[in-house]
Design a protein around this motif. Structure first.
Motif, short mmCIF file in Angstrom:
data_model
loop_
_atom_site.label_atom_id
_atom_site.label_comp_id
_atom_site.label_asym_id
_atom_site.label_seq_id
_atom_site.Cartn_x
_atom_site.Cartn_y
_atom_site.Cartn_z
N TYR A 32 50.24 20.39 66.78
CA TYR A 32 50.20 19.67 68.05
C TYR A 32 49.87 18.21 67.79
CZ TYR A 32 45.20 20.49 67.46
OH TYR A 32 43.92 20.55 66.96
N GLN A 34 48.16 14.61 69.87
CA GLN A 34 47.38 14.18 71.01
C GLN A 34 47.55 12.69 71.28
OE1 GLN A 34 43.19 15.56 70.71
NE2 GLN A 34 43.86 16.52 68.81
N TYR A 36 45.38 9.45 73.21
CA TYR A 36 44.12 8.99 73.78
C TYR A 36 44.29 7.58 74.32
CZ TYR A 36 41.70 12.80 71.32
OH TYR A 36 41.28 14.03 70.88
N PRO A 44 37.45 6.29 72.73
CA PRO A 44 38.73 6.86 73.19
C PRO A 44 38.50 7.99 74.19
CG PRO A 44 38.70 6.61 70.80
CD PRO A 44 37.29 6.37 71.28
N PHE A 46 40.60 11.30 75.88
CA PHE A 46 41.75 12.18 75.74
C PHE A 46 42.64 12.12 76.97
CE2 PHE A 46 44.09 15.85 74.42
CZ PHE A 46 44.35 16.57 75.57
N LEU A 49 47.87 16.54 75.30
CA LEU A 49 48.16 17.25 74.06
C LEU A 49 49.51 17.92 74.20
CD1 LEU A 49 45.82 19.54 72.03
CD2 LEU A 49 48.04 20.41 72.79
N ASP A 93 46.03 16.75 64.09
CA ASP A 93 45.08 17.50 63.28
C ASP A 93 45.84 18.15 62.13
OD1 ASP A 93 42.87 20.37 63.90
OD2 ASP A 93 43.15 19.07 62.16
N PHE A 97 39.85 20.63 60.61
CA PHE A 97 38.95 19.82 61.43
C PHE A 97 38.95 18.34 61.06
CE2 PHE A 97 37.49 23.58 63.30
CZ PHE A 97 37.19 24.50 62.30
N PHE A 101 44.01 9.51 63.18
CA PHE A 101 44.48 8.66 64.28
C PHE A 101 45.38 7.56 63.77
CE2 PHE A 101 41.96 9.85 68.00
CZ PHE A 101 41.04 10.70 67.43
N TYR B 31 31.73 21.65 67.15
CA TYR B 31 32.22 20.62 66.25
C TYR B 31 31.70 19.25 66.65
CZ TYR B 31 35.54 17.52 63.90
OH TYR B 31 36.11 16.53 63.13
N TYR B 35 33.31 8.83 63.21
CA TYR B 35 34.42 7.99 62.82
C TYR B 35 33.95 6.54 62.77
CZ TYR B 35 37.94 11.65 63.79
OH TYR B 35 38.70 12.79 63.78
N LEU B 43 40.91 4.78 63.63
CA LEU B 43 39.70 5.57 63.42
C LEU B 43 39.80 6.34 62.11
CD1 LEU B 43 39.63 6.85 67.05
CD2 LEU B 43 37.68 5.70 66.00
N LEU B 45 37.73 9.16 59.65
CA LEU B 45 36.70 10.19 59.67
C LEU B 45 35.72 10.00 58.52
CD1 LEU B 45 35.74 12.84 61.04
CD2 LEU B 45 37.26 14.04 59.44
N TYR B 48 31.91 15.39 59.19
CA TYR B 48 32.01 16.25 60.34
C TYR B 48 31.18 17.51 60.13
CZ TYR B 48 35.43 19.03 57.71
OH TYR B 48 36.07 19.81 56.76
N VAL B 50 30.86 21.73 61.71
CA VAL B 50 31.41 22.79 62.57
C VAL B 50 30.32 23.70 63.11
CG1 VAL B 50 33.67 22.71 61.49
CG2 VAL B 50 31.94 24.26 60.59
N THR B 96 35.99 24.43 69.21
CA THR B 96 36.91 24.84 68.16
C THR B 96 37.49 26.20 68.50
OG1 THR B 96 35.14 25.86 66.87
CG2 THR B 96 35.67 23.57 66.37
N GLY B 98 39.18 28.99 66.30
CA GLY B 98 39.51 29.30 64.91
C GLY B 98 39.29 28.06 64.07
N ARG B 99 40.33 27.61 63.36
CA ARG B 99 40.20 26.41 62.56
C ARG B 99 40.90 25.23 63.22
NH1 ARG B 99 37.96 26.11 58.10
NH2 ARG B 99 39.17 24.36 57.37
N VAL B 100 41.01 25.29 64.53
CA VAL B 100 41.69 24.22 65.27
C VAL B 100 40.73 23.57 66.24
CG1 VAL B 100 43.52 23.75 66.94
CG2 VAL B 100 43.93 25.36 65.08
N GLN B 101 40.78 22.26 66.31
CA GLN B 101 40.02 21.54 67.32
C GLN B 101 41.01 20.67 68.08
OE1 GLN B 101 39.39 17.89 64.46
NE2 GLN B 101 38.48 17.96 66.43
N GLU B 102 41.08 20.82 69.38
CA GLU B 102 42.18 20.23 70.12
C GLU B 102 41.85 18.93 70.85
OE1 GLU B 102 44.96 24.07 71.10
OE2 GLU B 102 43.82 23.16 72.71
N LYS B 103 40.72 18.84 71.48
CA LYS B 103 40.44 17.71 72.34
C LYS B 103 39.08 17.15 71.98
CE LYS B 103 39.48 16.96 77.27
NZ LYS B 103 39.53 17.62 78.59
N LEU B 104 39.06 15.91 71.53
CA LEU B 104 37.81 15.27 71.14
C LEU B 104 37.20 14.49 72.30
CD1 LEU B 104 38.86 13.98 67.62
CD2 LEU B 104 37.03 15.62 68.06
N PHE B 106 34.51 11.52 72.95
CA PHE B 106 33.89 10.45 72.19
C PHE B 106 32.70 9.85 72.93
CE2 PHE B 106 36.53 9.52 68.51
CZ PHE B 106 37.69 10.21 68.80
#
Lengths: 111, 115
Positions: A32, A34, A36, A44, A46, A49, A93, A97, A101, B31, B35, B43, B45, B48, B50, B96, B98-104, B106
């Motif tokens: 996917y 995203q 921002y 930033p 969001f 997505l 991503d 994790f 950007f 999570y 940054y 940005l 990283l 981090y 989890v 999170t 699983g091993r996915v993080q979709e929306k951060l 800030f």
């Protein structure tokens, strides 16, 4: 290494027109992508997505497309307003994790 | 609901000084991350986490330490500040799956200058 490229030049458009921002990526096949928004002096925020199996996603005046063959996403703001002036960041991503950007594109909407 | 809170907002250090940037979130996110943002580079990283007790390095970890003793807090430590660490620092958090993080989400950032 994974790389995201956004147009570093600022985009200047007239109020009411459609703004189109480009995000290109290399060396990765993200599940996917995203977008921002960042205002000066702020973190930033969001916006949208879009997943690899979605060609297009809409939210109010925003539209995002995702072309996994071209490795490109386009971000559109229709009927743009001066309040839309900001920097827009593309992010993906690569797994594990470690969201990366792009440097962002600055948008100026003139009244 | 405060979201992600960073302190301080501005800081000036001399080369060699140490300091801790604070970050707290009240969304019960597993999570959290740090940054840095430099002009023209986007940005990047730093570190981090989890979950409490679990941290890992990002793209640019050298010169920074982190720890995660609680779900809410994720401080970033500069042990011996260098001019190259002059930047704007952002803390972010997310759920999170699983091993996915979709929306951060800030924080508002810390502007750090090292002289």
């Amino acid at each position: 290494s994974q790389k995201i490229e956004q147009n570093s030049e600022a985009l200047n458009i007239q109020e009411g027109k459609t703004a189109t921002l480009t995000c290109n990526y290399t060396n990765y096949s993200p599940a996917y992508l995203q977008w921002y928004r960042q205002d000066p002096g702020r973190g930033p925020v969001f916006l949208l997505l879009i997943r690899e199996n979605e060609k297009e996603k809409r939210k109010e005046r925003l539209k995002v497309t995702f072309d996994t063959t071209l490795k490109q996403s386009l971000f559109h703001i229709t009927a743009s307003q001066p309040a839309d002036s900001a920097t827009y960041l593309c992010a993906l991503d690569p797994g594990g994790f470690k969201t990366i950007f792009g440097a962002g594109t600055r948008l100026f909407v003139k009244a | 609901n405060a979201g992600v809170t960073q302190t301080p907002k501005f800081q000036v250090l001399k080369t060699g000084q140490s300091m801790t940037l604070q970050c707290a979130q009240d969304m019960n996110h597993e999570y959290m991350s740090w940054y840095r943002q430099d002009p023209g580079m986007g940005l990047r990283l730093i570190h981090y986490s989890v979950g409490a007790g679990i941290t890992d390095q990002g793209e640019v970890p050298n010169g920074y330490n982190v720890s995660r003793s609680t779900t809410e807090d994720f401080p970033l430590r500069l042990l011996s500040a260098a001019p190259s660490q002059t930047s704007v620092y952002f803390c972010a958090s997310s759920y999170t799956f699983g091993r996915v993080q979709e929306k951060l989400f800030f924080g508002s950032g810390t502007q750090l200058s090292v002289l």
